[in-house]
Design a protein around this motif. Sequence first.
Motif, mmCIF file in Angstrom:
data_model
loop_
_atom_site.group_PDB
_atom_site.id
_atom_site.type_symbol
_atom_site.label_atom_id
_atom_site.label_comp_id
_atom_site.label_asym_id
_atom_site.label_seq_id
_atom_site.Cartn_x
_atom_site.Cartn_y
_atom_site.Cartn_z
ATOM 1 N N LYS A 237 5.141 -12.267 7.730
ATOM 2 C CA LYS A 237 3.782 -13.130 7.744
ATOM 3 C C LYS A 237 3.087 -12.630 6.567
ATOM 4 O O LYS A 237 2.901 -11.311 6.071
ATOM 5 C CB LYS A 237 2.848 -12.707 8.914
ATOM 6 C CG LYS A 237 1.554 -13.390 8.928
ATOM 7 C CD LYS A 237 1.065 -12.960 10.276
ATOM 8 C CE LYS A 237 -0.423 -13.701 10.814
ATOM 9 N NZ LYS A 237 -1.376 -14.036 9.694
ATOM 10 N N ILE A 238 2.398 -13.667 5.785
ATOM 11 C CA ILE A 238 1.641 -13.432 4.497
ATOM 12 C C ILE A 238 0.322 -13.099 4.788
ATOM 13 O O ILE A 238 -0.315 -13.956 5.556
ATOM 14 C CB ILE A 238 1.915 -14.494 3.712
ATOM 15 C CG1 ILE A 238 3.596 -14.420 3.164
ATOM 16 C CG2 ILE A 238 1.012 -14.183 2.414
ATOM 17 C CD1 ILE A 238 3.875 -15.728 2.370
ATOM 18 N N LYS A 239 -0.217 -11.960 4.290
ATOM 19 C CA LYS A 239 -1.447 -11.358 4.446
ATOM 20 C C LYS A 239 -2.314 -11.847 3.066
ATOM 21 O O LYS A 239 -1.665 -11.820 1.967
ATOM 22 C CB LYS A 239 -1.539 -9.996 4.745
ATOM 23 C CG LYS A 239 -0.669 -9.607 5.833
ATOM 24 C CD LYS A 239 -0.811 -7.988 5.835
ATOM 25 C CE LYS A 239 -0.308 -7.557 7.340
ATOM 26 N NZ LYS A 239 -0.266 -5.910 7.134
ATOM 27 N N VAL A 240 -3.529 -12.035 3.231
ATOM 28 C CA VAL A 240 -4.362 -12.492 2.225
ATOM 29 C C VAL A 240 -5.473 -11.558 1.933
ATOM 30 O O VAL A 240 -6.180 -11.189 2.910
ATOM 31 C CB VAL A 240 -4.913 -13.859 2.425
ATOM 32 C CG1 VAL A 240 -5.633 -14.321 0.790
ATOM 33 C CG2 VAL A 240 -3.655 -14.883 2.572
ATOM 34 N N GLU A 241 -5.627 -10.967 1.141
ATOM 35 C CA GLU A 241 -6.816 -10.152 0.664
ATOM 36 C C GLU A 241 -7.219 -10.066 -0.779
ATOM 37 O O GLU A 241 -6.464 -10.221 -1.657
ATOM 38 C CB GLU A 241 -6.206 -8.628 0.814
ATOM 39 C CG GLU A 241 -7.292 -7.569 1.161
ATOM 40 C CD GLU A 241 -6.670 -6.349 1.703
ATOM 41 O OE1 GLU A 241 -7.316 -5.197 1.289
ATOM 42 O OE2 GLU A 241 -5.686 -6.334 2.224
ATOM 43 N N THR A 242 -8.497 -9.783 -0.953
ATOM 44 C CA THR A 242 -9.039 -9.841 -2.237
ATOM 45 C C THR A 242 -8.878 -8.479 -2.937
ATOM 46 O O THR A 242 -9.359 -7.488 -2.156
ATOM 47 C CB THR A 242 -10.684 -10.120 -2.329
ATOM 48 O OG1 THR A 242 -10.677 -11.496 -1.798
ATOM 49 C CG2 THR A 242 -11.336 -10.150 -3.850
ATOM 50 N N ILE A 243 -8.476 -8.513 -4.039
ATOM 51 C CA ILE A 243 -8.026 -7.146 -4.749
ATOM 52 C C ILE A 243 -8.528 -7.514 -6.070
ATOM 53 O O ILE A 243 -8.123 -8.451 -6.980
ATOM 54 C CB ILE A 243 -6.645 -6.814 -4.765
ATOM 55 C CG1 ILE A 243 -6.024 -6.544 -3.302
ATOM 56 C CG2 ILE A 243 -6.327 -5.657 -5.423
ATOM 57 C CD1 ILE A 243 -4.720 -6.466 -3.155
#
Length: 258
Positions: A237-243
Amino acid sequence: MPELPDLEIFAINLEKQFKNKTLESVKVIVSKKLNVTETELREALEGHKLTEVLRVGKTLQLRFGGGNILGLHLMLHGRLMPVTEDPPKHQIIQFQFAGGNAFALTDFQKQATPTLNPPENRVPDALSQEFNISYLKRAVAKKQTTIKQVMMDQKIVRGIGNAYADEILWKARISPKSAANKIPEPRLKELHQAIDDVLRTEIINLTRALPDVYDTEVRDFLVIHGAGIKESPTGHKIKVETIGGRKAYYTDEQELFV
DNA sequence: GTGCGTGTTAAACT
DNA sequence: CAGTTTAACACGCA
């Protein structure tokens, strides 16, 4: 909104259409980002042949007979468009060649930047010889920020943007949140290899997909970075996060070094 | 109508 | 002071 592989294709396809053609006229529609006056630009370029189109970092260089070079940075929304009876909107600068063909740099945001004779930049390109493993080792040694931010820092290495940074880090199995100076040397080697692999493979894919055009982008080959992608090729599963202020797509296959 | 964006920079923070 | 984070750029698109 191209990244390095797209720009590489644009350079090749612009050469196919315009190499050794004489620039009859250059018209500046939006001058705010240009580093010289329109008159200076015309004097430098008009009447000269386009001898070469190169990609350098995230810029293109139009090289002309007479020795002048025009750098083009497309920024987020810049595009190169053929000029036809139905001319493209939001033109920044337009190039008319002998024989009747013309193309324009466009950008609705007016951020795309033409630069006459851009200064030499000593930062290595991501695909250059100078960007080797020992350079990468030295570059990350001082950096406590995330590896993704380091890879996208154009003062460290030129050409890697947000989308391909995610693709590269997945291939290298390194978390984008890893502290740059905590990645062990063998993994840095894998990262370097992944940078080379991902970018060169994408150039090959795009060459096949876009043999002639310089106004089209294809994102069909991304396997991690993209709102529509739910799983990695290996089913995670692909996670999305602001980096670092930008969206990062990654999976738990990627090891976190802190 | 809403939210978002493949880049960079200057200003505002810490 | 140096490093890090945010807003702005201004429109098309889902």
